[in-house]
Write an enzyme that holds these catalytic residues in place. Structure first.
Site, PDB file in Angstrom:
ATOM      1  N   TYR A 197     -13.753  -2.119  10.480  1.00  0.00           N
ATOM      2  CA  TYR A 197     -12.379  -1.598  10.399  1.00  0.00           C
ATOM      3  C   TYR A 197     -11.685  -1.744  11.755  1.00  0.00           C
ATOM      4  O   TYR A 197     -10.558  -2.245  11.835  1.00  0.00           O
ATOM      5  CB  TYR A 197     -12.413  -0.139   9.953  1.00  0.00           C
TER       6      TYR A 197
ATOM      7  N   SER B  33      -4.107   0.472  14.184  1.00  0.00           N
ATOM      8  CA  SER B  33      -4.860   1.723  14.360  1.00  0.00           C
ATOM      9  C   SER B  33      -5.290   1.922  15.806  1.00  0.00           C
ATOM     10  O   SER B  33      -5.616   0.944  16.511  1.00  0.00           O
ATOM     11  CB  SER B  33      -6.104   1.702  13.475  1.00  0.00           C
TER      12      SER B  33
ATOM     13  N   LYS C  35      -8.367  -4.122  12.608  1.00  0.00           N
ATOM     14  CA  LYS C  35      -7.091  -3.625  13.144  1.00  0.00           C
ATOM     15  C   LYS C  35      -6.759  -4.302  14.475  1.00  0.00           C
ATOM     16  O   LYS C  35      -5.584  -4.543  14.774  1.00  0.00           O
ATOM     17  CB  LYS C  35      -7.139  -2.103  13.282  1.00  0.00           C
TER      18      LYS C  35
ATOM     19  N   GLY D 251       0.815  -1.223   0.000  1.00  0.00           N
ATOM     20  CA  GLY D 251       0.000   0.000   0.000  1.00  0.00           C
ATOM     21  C   GLY D 251       0.840   1.261   0.000  1.00  0.00           C
ATOM     22  O   GLY D 251       0.587   2.192   0.765  1.00  0.00           O
TER      23      GLY D 251
HETATM   24  N1  LIG Z   1      -4.775   8.024   7.847  1.00  0.00           N
HETATM   25  C1  LIG Z   1      -5.142   7.728   9.086  1.00  0.00           C
HETATM   26  O1  LIG Z   1      -5.723   8.563   9.791  1.00  0.00           O
HETATM   27  C2  LIG Z   1      -4.831   6.370   9.675  1.00  0.00           C
HETATM   28  C3  LIG Z   1      -4.969   6.176  11.058  1.00  0.00           C
HETATM   29  C4  LIG Z   1      -4.680   4.937  11.605  1.00  0.00           C
HETATM   30  C5  LIG Z   1      -4.261   3.919  10.794  1.00  0.00           C
HETATM   31  N2  LIG Z   1      -4.143   4.114   9.452  1.00  0.00           N
HETATM   32  C6  LIG Z   1      -3.691   2.987   8.635  1.00  0.00           C
HETATM   33  O2  LIG Z   1      -2.547   3.384   7.911  1.00  0.00           O
HETATM   34  C7  LIG Z   1      -2.533   2.709   6.662  1.00  0.00           C
HETATM   35  C8  LIG Z   1      -2.439   3.714   5.527  1.00  0.00           C
HETATM   36  O3  LIG Z   1      -3.472   4.660   5.662  1.00  0.00           O
HETATM   37  P1  LIG Z   1      -3.671   5.819   4.563  1.00  0.00           P
HETATM   38  O4  LIG Z   1      -4.547   6.834   5.170  1.00  0.00           O
HETATM   39  O5  LIG Z   1      -2.341   6.189   4.014  1.00  0.00           O
HETATM   40  O6  LIG Z   1      -4.523   4.974   3.489  1.00  0.00           O
HETATM   41  P2  LIG Z   1      -4.771   5.154   1.918  1.00  0.00           P
HETATM   42  O7  LIG Z   1      -4.319   6.506   1.462  1.00  0.00           O
HETATM   43  O8  LIG Z   1      -6.192   4.760   1.709  1.00  0.00           O
HETATM   44  O9  LIG Z   1      -3.805   4.067   1.244  1.00  0.00           O
HETATM   45  C9  LIG Z   1      -4.168   2.719   1.303  1.00  0.00           C
HETATM   46  C10 LIG Z   1      -3.158   1.906   0.520  1.00  0.00           C
HETATM   47  O10 LIG Z   1      -3.581   0.527   0.548  1.00  0.00           O
HETATM   48  C11 LIG Z   1      -3.689   0.044  -0.778  1.00  0.00           C
HETATM   49  N3  LIG Z   1      -4.796  -0.910  -0.872  1.00  0.00           N
HETATM   50  C12 LIG Z   1      -6.122  -0.655  -0.693  1.00  0.00           C
HETATM   51  N4  LIG Z   1      -6.844  -1.782  -0.913  1.00  0.00           N
HETATM   52  C13 LIG Z   1      -5.957  -2.751  -1.250  1.00  0.00           C
HETATM   53  C14 LIG Z   1      -6.076  -4.106  -1.621  1.00  0.00           C
HETATM   54  N5  LIG Z   1      -7.272  -4.719  -1.712  1.00  0.00           N
HETATM   55  N6  LIG Z   1      -4.962  -4.803  -1.911  1.00  0.00           N
HETATM   56  C15 LIG Z   1      -3.753  -4.199  -1.849  1.00  0.00           C
HETATM   57  N7  LIG Z   1      -3.556  -2.923  -1.516  1.00  0.00           N
HETATM   58  C16 LIG Z   1      -4.656  -2.202  -1.221  1.00  0.00           C
HETATM   59  C17 LIG Z   1      -3.929   1.264  -1.658  1.00  0.00           C
HETATM   60  O11 LIG Z   1      -3.504   0.986  -2.992  1.00  0.00           O
HETATM   61  P3  LIG Z   1      -4.217   1.765  -4.243  1.00  0.00           P
HETATM   62  O12 LIG Z   1      -3.884   3.219  -4.053  1.00  0.00           O
HETATM   63  O13 LIG Z   1      -3.578   1.182  -5.462  1.00  0.00           O
HETATM   64  O14 LIG Z   1      -5.679   1.497  -4.130  1.00  0.00           O
HETATM   65  C18 LIG Z   1      -3.050   2.291  -0.947  1.00  0.00           C
HETATM   66  O15 LIG Z   1      -1.720   2.163  -1.370  1.00  0.00           O
HETATM   67  C19 LIG Z   1      -3.770   1.840   6.613  1.00  0.00           C
HETATM   68  O16 LIG Z   1      -3.451   0.545   7.097  1.00  0.00           O
HETATM   69  C20 LIG Z   1      -4.693   2.529   7.581  1.00  0.00           C
HETATM   70  O17 LIG Z   1      -5.654   1.648   8.118  1.00  0.00           O
HETATM   71  C21 LIG Z   1      -4.414   5.310   8.878  1.00  0.00           C
END
Ligand SMILES: NC(=O)c1ccc[n+]([C@@H]2O[C@H](COP(=O)([O-])OP(=O)(O)OC[C@H]3O[C@@H](n4cnc5c(N)ncnc54)[C@H](OP(=O)(O)O)[C@@H]3O)[C@@H](O)[C@H]2O)c1
Length: 248
Positions: free
Chosen positions: A153, A140, A157, A3
Protein backbone atom coordinates in the site's frame (compact mmCIF):
# COMPACT_ATOMS: atom_id res chain seq x y z
CA UNK A 1 -14.78 11.02 -8.93
CA UNK A 2 -13.46 7.48 -8.48
CA UNK A 3 -14.32 5.46 -5.38
CA UNK A 4 -17.19 7.73 -4.32
CA UNK A 5 -19.39 5.08 -2.71
CA UNK A 6 -18.22 5.90 0.81
CA UNK A 7 -15.59 7.49 3.03
CA UNK A 8 -13.35 10.22 1.68
CA UNK A 9 -14.74 9.79 -1.85
CA UNK A 10 -18.28 10.46 -0.70
CA UNK A 11 -17.17 13.63 1.14
CA UNK A 12 -15.34 14.88 -1.95
CA UNK A 13 -18.34 14.17 -4.20
CA UNK A 14 -20.55 16.13 -1.79
CA UNK A 15 -18.11 19.06 -1.66
CA UNK A 16 -18.05 19.40 -5.46
CA UNK A 17 -21.85 19.08 -5.72
CA UNK A 18 -22.27 21.74 -3.01
CA UNK A 19 -20.37 24.22 -5.13
CA UNK A 20 -22.59 23.46 -8.11
CA UNK A 21 -20.61 20.84 -10.05
CA UNK A 22 -22.10 17.74 -11.62
CA UNK A 23 -20.52 14.57 -10.28
CA UNK A 24 -20.01 11.15 -11.86
CA UNK A 25 -20.12 8.96 -8.74
CA UNK A 26 -17.90 5.98 -9.47
CA UNK A 27 -17.83 2.78 -7.42
CA UNK A 28 -16.58 -0.80 -7.83
CA UNK A 29 -19.21 -3.14 -6.37
CA UNK A 30 -20.98 -1.39 -3.51
CA UNK A 31 -24.02 -0.11 -5.39
CA UNK A 32 -26.15 0.52 -2.34
CA UNK A 33 -23.54 2.84 -0.82
CA UNK A 34 -22.95 4.56 -4.17
CA UNK A 35 -26.69 5.22 -4.44
CA UNK A 36 -26.58 6.70 -0.96
CA UNK A 37 -23.80 9.07 -2.03
CA UNK A 38 -25.80 10.01 -5.12
CA UNK A 39 -28.92 10.64 -3.03
CA UNK A 40 -26.99 12.98 -0.72
CA UNK A 41 -25.73 15.25 -3.51
CA UNK A 42 -27.40 18.63 -3.89
CA UNK A 43 -28.15 19.83 -7.41
CA UNK A 44 -28.88 17.77 -10.51
CA UNK A 45 -27.14 15.99 -13.37
CA UNK A 46 -25.15 13.61 -11.18
CA UNK A 47 -25.05 9.88 -11.92
CA UNK A 48 -23.43 6.54 -11.14
CA UNK A 49 -20.58 4.86 -13.01
CA UNK A 50 -19.60 1.32 -12.02
CA UNK A 51 -16.40 -0.56 -12.67
CA UNK A 52 -13.39 -2.37 -11.22
CA UNK A 53 -10.51 -0.15 -12.32
CA UNK A 54 -7.97 -2.98 -12.18
CA UNK A 55 -9.27 -4.07 -15.61
CA UNK A 56 -7.85 -1.74 -18.30
CA UNK A 57 -10.91 -2.06 -20.54
CA UNK A 58 -13.22 -1.31 -17.63
CA UNK A 59 -11.09 1.74 -16.76
CA UNK A 60 -11.59 2.97 -20.32
CA UNK A 61 -15.35 2.36 -20.17
CA UNK A 62 -15.58 4.16 -16.80
CA UNK A 63 -13.78 7.18 -18.28
CA UNK A 64 -16.04 7.20 -21.36
CA UNK A 65 -19.24 6.84 -19.34
CA UNK A 66 -18.22 9.63 -16.95
CA UNK A 67 -17.36 11.84 -19.91
CA UNK A 68 -20.83 11.33 -21.39
CA UNK A 69 -22.62 11.62 -18.06
CA UNK A 70 -21.32 15.10 -17.15
CA UNK A 71 -20.76 16.40 -20.71
CA UNK A 72 -16.99 16.34 -20.34
CA UNK A 73 -15.01 15.67 -17.19
CA UNK A 74 -13.24 18.86 -16.03
CA UNK A 75 -11.83 17.43 -12.80
CA UNK A 76 -10.70 13.86 -12.23
CA UNK A 77 -10.28 12.85 -8.59
CA UNK A 78 -8.40 9.57 -8.27
CA UNK A 79 -9.64 8.34 -4.90
CA UNK A 80 -10.47 4.66 -5.50
CA UNK A 81 -8.05 2.29 -3.80
CA UNK A 82 -7.54 -1.16 -2.45
CA UNK A 83 -6.96 0.23 1.04
CA UNK A 84 -5.62 -1.47 4.17
CA UNK A 85 -7.88 -3.86 6.09
CA UNK A 86 -7.34 -6.84 8.38
CA UNK A 87 -7.56 -9.21 5.41
CA UNK A 88 -4.99 -7.32 3.33
CA UNK A 89 -2.31 -6.98 6.04
CA UNK A 90 1.02 -8.39 4.84
CA UNK A 91 3.75 -7.82 7.44
CA UNK A 92 6.83 -9.24 5.68
CA UNK A 93 8.06 -11.28 8.64
CA UNK A 94 4.71 -13.05 9.12
CA UNK A 95 2.68 -13.29 5.92
CA UNK A 96 2.93 -16.32 3.61
CA UNK A 97 4.68 -15.88 0.26
CA UNK A 98 1.42 -16.68 -1.55
CA UNK A 99 -0.48 -13.97 0.31
CA UNK A 100 2.41 -11.54 -0.07
CA UNK A 101 2.23 -11.90 -3.86
CA UNK A 102 -1.59 -11.76 -3.93
CA UNK A 103 -1.77 -8.49 -2.00
CA UNK A 104 1.08 -6.82 -3.89
CA UNK A 105 -0.55 -7.70 -7.20
CA UNK A 106 -3.95 -6.38 -6.17
CA UNK A 107 -2.58 -3.17 -4.59
CA UNK A 108 -0.59 -2.35 -7.71
CA UNK A 109 -3.36 -3.38 -10.12
CA UNK A 110 -5.95 -1.16 -8.46
CA UNK A 111 -4.00 1.70 -6.91
CA UNK A 112 -1.32 2.22 -9.55
CA UNK A 113 -2.35 0.66 -12.86
CA UNK A 114 -6.07 1.35 -12.41
CA UNK A 115 -5.36 4.98 -11.59
CA UNK A 116 -2.86 5.33 -14.44
CA UNK A 117 -5.31 3.87 -16.95
CA UNK A 118 -8.35 5.89 -15.95
CA UNK A 119 -6.18 9.03 -15.87
CA UNK A 120 -4.83 8.31 -19.36
CA UNK A 121 -8.36 7.93 -20.74
CA UNK A 122 -9.90 10.94 -18.97
CA UNK A 123 -7.02 13.31 -19.77
CA UNK A 124 -7.09 12.24 -23.44
CA UNK A 125 -10.70 13.44 -23.49
CA UNK A 126 -9.59 16.74 -21.90
CA UNK A 127 -6.84 17.17 -24.50
CA UNK A 128 -9.21 16.38 -27.37
CA UNK A 129 -11.73 18.91 -26.11
CA UNK A 130 -8.95 21.50 -25.72
CA UNK A 131 -10.17 22.75 -22.35
CA UNK A 132 -8.23 23.21 -19.10
CA UNK A 133 -8.50 20.28 -16.72
CA UNK A 134 -7.54 19.11 -13.27
CA UNK A 135 -6.38 15.80 -11.82
CA UNK A 136 -6.15 15.33 -8.06
CA UNK A 137 -4.75 12.07 -6.69
CA UNK A 138 -5.56 10.85 -3.20
CA UNK A 139 -2.20 9.58 -2.00
CA UNK A 140 -1.20 8.90 1.59
CA UNK A 141 1.10 9.90 4.42
CA UNK A 142 2.10 6.24 4.42
CA UNK A 143 4.15 6.82 1.27
CA UNK A 144 6.54 8.93 3.38
CA UNK A 145 6.15 7.51 6.88
CA UNK A 146 6.18 3.85 5.91
CA UNK A 147 3.49 1.17 6.20
CA UNK A 148 5.15 -1.74 8.03
CA UNK A 149 2.05 -3.95 7.91
CA UNK A 150 1.03 -2.81 4.42
CA UNK A 151 4.25 -2.20 2.45
CA UNK A 152 2.51 -2.70 -0.91
CA UNK A 153 0.00 0.00 0.00
CA UNK A 154 2.77 2.46 0.95
CA UNK A 155 4.62 1.69 -2.28
CA UNK A 156 1.45 2.10 -4.35
CA UNK A 157 0.83 5.55 -2.85
CA UNK A 158 4.47 6.60 -3.40
CA UNK A 159 3.99 5.56 -7.03
CA UNK A 160 0.82 7.63 -7.20
CA UNK A 161 2.62 10.73 -5.89
CA UNK A 162 5.39 10.25 -8.45
CA UNK A 163 2.85 9.63 -11.21
CA UNK A 164 1.18 12.93 -10.33
CA UNK A 165 4.47 14.82 -10.54
CA UNK A 166 5.32 13.35 -13.95
CA UNK A 167 1.87 14.13 -15.29
CA UNK A 168 2.01 17.68 -13.94
CA UNK A 169 4.99 18.33 -16.21
CA UNK A 170 3.67 16.34 -19.17
CA UNK A 171 0.17 17.81 -19.19
CA UNK A 172 0.84 21.47 -18.28
CA UNK A 173 1.20 22.38 -21.98
CA UNK A 174 -2.39 21.14 -22.38
CA UNK A 175 -3.65 23.32 -19.53
CA UNK A 176 -4.08 20.35 -17.19
CA UNK A 177 -2.85 20.80 -13.61
CA UNK A 178 -2.08 17.65 -11.61
CA UNK A 179 -1.69 17.45 -7.83
CA UNK A 180 -1.84 14.91 -5.01
CA UNK A 181 -2.88 15.03 -1.38
CA UNK A 182 -1.27 12.84 1.26
CA UNK A 183 -3.77 12.39 4.11
CA UNK A 184 -2.82 10.94 7.46
CA UNK A 185 -5.28 8.79 9.36
CA UNK A 186 -8.78 9.94 8.39
CA UNK A 187 -11.96 8.89 10.19
CA UNK A 188 -13.98 6.90 7.64
CA UNK A 189 -16.28 3.91 8.20
CA UNK A 190 -13.55 1.56 6.93
CA UNK A 191 -11.22 2.49 9.78
CA UNK A 192 -13.80 3.43 12.45
CA UNK A 193 -13.07 0.39 14.66
CA UNK A 194 -9.43 1.46 14.99
CA UNK A 195 -10.55 4.65 16.70
CA UNK A 196 -11.90 2.71 19.70
CA UNK A 197 -9.89 1.96 22.84
CA UNK A 198 -6.11 2.07 23.03
CA UNK A 199 -5.50 2.08 19.28
CA UNK A 200 -7.71 5.18 19.03
CA UNK A 201 -5.67 6.94 21.69
CA UNK A 202 -2.44 6.11 19.86
CA UNK A 203 -3.84 7.34 16.53
CA UNK A 204 -5.13 10.59 18.00
CA UNK A 205 -1.80 11.05 19.78
CA UNK A 206 0.08 11.00 16.47
CA UNK A 207 -0.99 14.59 15.86
CA UNK A 208 -0.22 17.45 18.29
CA UNK A 209 -3.84 18.49 17.69
CA UNK A 210 -4.82 15.31 19.56
CA UNK A 211 -7.23 14.04 16.91
CA UNK A 212 -7.37 12.37 13.51
CA UNK A 213 -8.45 13.99 10.24
CA UNK A 214 -11.93 14.12 8.75
CA UNK A 215 -13.09 13.29 5.21
CA UNK A 216 -14.41 16.86 4.96
CA UNK A 217 -10.90 18.26 5.55
CA UNK A 218 -9.55 16.16 2.69
CA UNK A 219 -12.49 17.22 0.50
CA UNK A 220 -11.87 20.93 1.16
CA UNK A 221 -8.25 20.58 0.06
CA UNK A 222 -9.24 18.69 -3.09
CA UNK A 223 -11.79 21.36 -4.02
CA UNK A 224 -9.06 24.00 -3.65
CA UNK A 225 -6.55 22.03 -5.74
CA UNK A 226 -9.18 21.56 -8.45
CA UNK A 227 -9.90 25.31 -8.60
CA UNK A 228 -8.66 27.72 -11.25
CA UNK A 229 -6.73 29.59 -8.53
CA UNK A 230 -4.63 26.49 -7.80
CA UNK A 231 -3.04 26.11 -11.24
CA UNK A 232 0.32 27.11 -9.77
CA UNK A 233 0.11 24.26 -7.25
CA UNK A 234 0.48 21.78 -10.11
CA UNK A 235 3.04 19.13 -9.21
CA UNK A 236 2.44 19.57 -5.47
CA UNK A 237 1.87 16.82 -2.93
CA UNK A 238 -0.09 18.41 -0.10
CA UNK A 239 0.26 16.88 3.37
CA UNK A 240 -3.03 16.65 5.27
CA UNK A 241 -1.92 15.06 8.49
CA UNK A 242 -2.25 17.56 11.37
CA UNK A 243 1.55 17.83 11.71
CA UNK A 244 1.72 14.12 12.58
CA UNK A 245 4.51 13.57 10.06
CA UNK A 246 6.80 16.33 8.80
CA UNK A 247 8.93 15.75 5.71
CA UNK A 248 11.72 17.81 4.18
N1 LIG B 1 -9.04 6.67 5.55
C1 LIG B 1 -7.75 6.94 5.73
O1 LIG B 1 -7.26 6.94 6.86
C2 LIG B 1 -6.87 7.29 4.55
C3 LIG B 1 -5.60 7.84 4.79
C4 LIG B 1 -4.79 8.17 3.71
C5 LIG B 1 -5.23 7.95 2.44
N2 LIG B 1 -6.46 7.40 2.22
C6 LIG B 1 -6.87 7.19 0.83
O2 LIG B 1 -8.10 7.85 0.62
C7 LIG B 1 -8.87 7.12 -0.32
C8 LIG B 1 -10.23 6.79 0.25
O3 LIG B 1 -10.06 6.13 1.49
P1 LIG B 1 -11.33 5.59 2.31
O4 LIG B 1 -10.86 5.31 3.68
O5 LIG B 1 -12.48 6.49 2.06
O6 LIG B 1 -11.52 4.19 1.54
P2 LIG B 1 -12.78 3.21 1.37
O7 LIG B 1 -13.87 3.57 2.32
O8 LIG B 1 -12.20 1.84 1.42
O9 LIG B 1 -13.31 3.51 -0.11
C9 LIG B 1 -12.58 3.02 -1.20
C10 LIG B 1 -13.32 3.35 -2.48
O10 LIG B 1 -12.58 2.79 -3.58
C11 LIG B 1 -13.44 1.95 -4.34
N3 LIG B 1 -12.68 0.81 -4.86
C12 LIG B 1 -12.08 -0.18 -4.15
N4 LIG B 1 -11.51 -1.08 -4.99
C13 LIG B 1 -11.78 -0.65 -6.25
C14 LIG B 1 -11.50 -1.16 -7.54
N5 LIG B 1 -10.84 -2.31 -7.73
N6 LIG B 1 -11.93 -0.47 -8.61
C15 LIG B 1 -12.63 0.68 -8.45
N7 LIG B 1 -12.93 1.22 -7.27
C16 LIG B 1 -12.52 0.55 -6.17
C17 LIG B 1 -14.54 1.49 -3.39
O11 LIG B 1 -15.70 1.13 -4.13
P3 LIG B 1 -16.73 0.01 -3.52
O12 LIG B 1 -17.28 0.62 -2.26
O13 LIG B 1 -17.77 -0.15 -4.59
O14 LIG B 1 -15.92 -1.21 -3.26
C18 LIG B 1 -14.72 2.76 -2.55
O15 LIG B 1 -15.57 3.65 -3.22
C19 LIG B 1 -8.05 5.91 -0.72
O16 LIG B 1 -7.28 6.23 -1.87
C20 LIG B 1 -7.14 5.73 0.47
O17 LIG B 1 -5.95 5.05 0.13
C21 LIG B 1 -7.28 7.07 3.24
Amino acid sequence: MTGASRGIGRAIARAFAEKGDRVAVHYASNREDAERTLGELPGSGHGLVQGDLSDPEVARRVADEAEALVDGVGVLVNNAAFAPSASSAHPPAEVSYVDWQRVWRRMLDVNVLGTANVTFCVTRHMIERGVPGRVVNIGSRGAFKGEPDFPAYGASKAALHSFGQSLAVALAPHGIAVTSVAPGFTATDRVAAKLDGTSGEVLRGESPFGRVGTPEEVAAAVVYLASAEATWASGAILDLNGASHLRM
